[in-house]
Motif scaffolding. Structure first.
Motif, PDB file in Angstrom:
ATOM      1  N   ASP A 179     -10.234   2.156   0.374  1.00 38.16           N
ATOM      2  CA  ASP A 179      -9.997   1.143  -0.995  1.00 38.16           C
ATOM      3  C   ASP A 179      -8.618   1.200  -1.112  1.00 38.16           C
ATOM      4  OD1 ASP A 179     -10.529  -0.697  -2.906  1.00 38.16           O
ATOM      5  OD2 ASP A 179     -11.051   1.032  -4.161  1.00 38.16           O
ATOM      6  N   GLY A 180      -7.970   0.245  -1.233  1.00 39.83           N
ATOM      7  CA  GLY A 180      -6.346   0.095  -1.745  1.00 39.83           C
ATOM      8  C   GLY A 180      -5.576   0.570  -0.661  1.00 39.83           C
ATOM      9  N   ARG A 181      -5.704   1.022   0.566  1.00 39.66           N
ATOM     10  CA  ARG A 181      -4.976   1.592   1.673  1.00 39.66           C
ATOM     11  C   ARG A 181      -5.006   0.374   2.506  1.00 39.66           C
ATOM     12  NH1 ARG A 181      -7.479   7.662   2.818  1.00 39.66           N
ATOM     13  NH2 ARG A 181      -6.055   8.684   1.261  1.00 39.66           N
ATOM     14  N   GLY A 241     -12.545  -2.572   1.225  1.00 37.86           N
ATOM     15  CA  GLY A 241     -11.376  -2.469   0.460  1.00 37.86           C
ATOM     16  C   GLY A 241     -10.012  -2.446   0.952  1.00 37.86           C
ATOM     17  N   ALA A 273       0.794  -1.196  -0.070  1.00 36.39           N
ATOM     18  CA  ALA A 273      -0.081  -0.026   0.065  1.00 36.39           C
ATOM     19  C   ALA A 273       0.739   1.086   0.000  1.00 36.39           C
ATOM     20  CB  ALA A 273      -0.980  -0.152   1.136  1.00 36.39           C
ATOM     21  N   ARG A 307      -6.672  -3.085   3.750  1.00 39.57           N
ATOM     22  CA  ARG A 307      -6.088  -4.174   4.283  1.00 39.57           C
ATOM     23  C   ARG A 307      -5.373  -4.002   5.584  1.00 39.57           C
ATOM     24  NH1 ARG A 307      -2.214  -3.897  -1.405  1.00 39.57           N
ATOM     25  NH2 ARG A 307      -3.586  -1.672  -1.121  1.00 39.57           N
TER      26      ARG A 307
END
Length: 416
Positions: free
Chosen positions: A126-128, A152, A83, A154
């Motif tokens: 999202d995506g972080r 989304g 990330a 992590r």
């Protein structure tokens, strides 16, 4: 980023007891554990592989990377997520932000409330990556992990402040996230240093345990200090008082956190732990469950005994396994120091650890927005020791807290 004289007074540390009944970070280095540590240090490869195997089994992970510190393990965990931005509570230790920066990622600081926890969902996830640190002993995994993953994000689970008891690690056997551990002297395990990353990821840039060797030599001074601290904790009151007076005259001693606020991001120590650090963890982990059980029982007994008695503050509804002490939140600034002073007069230690990262120069640019919760909370939080040690019983703690509460009320009434 201190704005006025009133805030300066809120930066005073809790007074240290002149004649301590207990300690914030009691040493667990008994004679038997000292002998076990020495034996393990004599066979470093065996101690390392055995420790890694036990941690993997407890946490249900197939890889364990032993590191020089908890923040080094967190850096590896962040790198593993890939990330570019990492969401974290502003109510945190600077070491967490330092690890994120060392991994080449950008911290995103969010607000925190002592009831609801961090405001993770106030930003796009999202995506972080999202680092859960269980501030104030709140179980952030149970409260936020599912929602983070649905949107989304992590999760990276940082258990640096939690008990490293096997039953605690087993809670997360089915959680598909990396786990970060820390074994420093001030942590619940009571080790000498080092950390670990537990993961089931197929690929990682980190060296695996078994590849290479432990840091050669290593300073055994922390081990000797742990033994001395254990002896002092069991010594008569006159000895404990003399040692306390000596410590208050050592270089670097301060009565205010203003002397210790960072002006730049800290460095992350790379490499592997020393043989002494690994050996101490291997020895102390054997009794970690019984110590965690005793601390949790003390926590619950004290909380139930004082909940209806305290008027100036209330205990946080925390998970006893996720914090080294009992967290109290006061109704208004100024009461914390008076309460801590009254506790110290009875020999009971207390402290406060948190200063919002968005108020510190190295991290201010990473705030996701206004932080009213953390700004209002930090001057009102106090941590009271609960780790097992001689004399510091649940009954003594409860009685001291009720007496301190009464003292604060009387002082406030005298001012009126």
């Amino acid at each position: 980023m201190i704005h006025d004289q009133a805030e300066m007074s809120d930066l005073w540390y809790a007074p240290v007891p002149r004649r301590p009944v207990g300690y914030l970070h009691p040493s667990r280095m008994t004679a038997g554990r000292f002998a076990a540590t020495a034996c393990a240090a004599a066979r470093p490869w065996h101690a390392r592989t055995g420790l890694a195997a036990r941690l993997r089994e407890h946490a249900g992970r197939n890889r364990c990377v032993l590191t020089a510190s908890g923040r080094a393990a967190l850096e590896l965990a962040v790198r593993q997520t890939g990330a570019a931005e990492v969401v974290m509570s502003t109510f945190n230790c600077p070491a967490v932000a330092d690890a994120v920066l060392a991994a080449g990622a950008r911290p995103v600081l969010v607000d925190l409330d002592h009831v609801e926890g961090p405001a993770f969902t106030s930003v796009d996830l999202d995506g972080r990556a999202v680092v859960l640190t269980n501030a104030l002993g709140l179980d952030e995994w149970r409260a936020h992990a599912e929602r983070i993953e649905e949107t989304g994000g992590r999760v990276v689970l940082d258990l640096a402040q939690a008990s490293v008891a096997p039953r605690v690690l087993r809670r997360f056997r089915d959680a598909a996230c990396p786990i970060v551990l820390s074994f420093g002297e001030g942590k619940q395990l009571g080790g000498l240093g080092g950390g670990a990353l537990l993961t089931s990821a197929q690929h990682t840039s980190a060296p695996l345990v078994g590849a290479g060797g432990l840091r050669r030599g290593g300073d055994s001074a922390p081990l000797r200090r742990a033994v001395v601290e254990r002896i002092v904790a069991h010594a008569p009151g006159v000895v404990r008082a003399a040692v306390q007076r000596g410590q208050s005259r050592t270089p670097g001693w301060s009565y205010t956190k203003a002397d210790h606020l960072p002006t730049e991001a800290g460095q992350v120590t790379q490499g592997e732990p020393s043989r002494w650090e690994v050996a101490s963890v291997a020895a102390l982990l054997r009794t970690a469950s019984s110590v965690a059980d005793e601390a949790a029982l003390t926590h619950e007994r004290v909380r139930s005994a004082v909940a209806a008695e305290l008027t100036t503050c209330q205990p946080v509804a925390a998970d006893p396994d996720f914090g080294p002490g009992i967290e109290l939140v006061f109704r208004r600034p100024g009461q914390r120091f008076l309460f801590a002073w009254a506790l110290a007069e009875r020999g009971v230690p207390s402290t406060w650890n948190y200063y919002p990262l968005h108020r510190l120069a190295p991290y201010a640019a990473f705030a996701a927005g206004p932080m009213p919760g953390a700004d209002a909370l930090w001057p009102r939080v106090l941590t009271v020791a609960k780790q097992p040690q001689p004399r510091l019983t649940a009954r003594l703690l409860a009685e001291a807290m009720v007496a301190a509460d009464r003292s604060v009320r009387e002082q406030e009434a005298g001012r009126d």
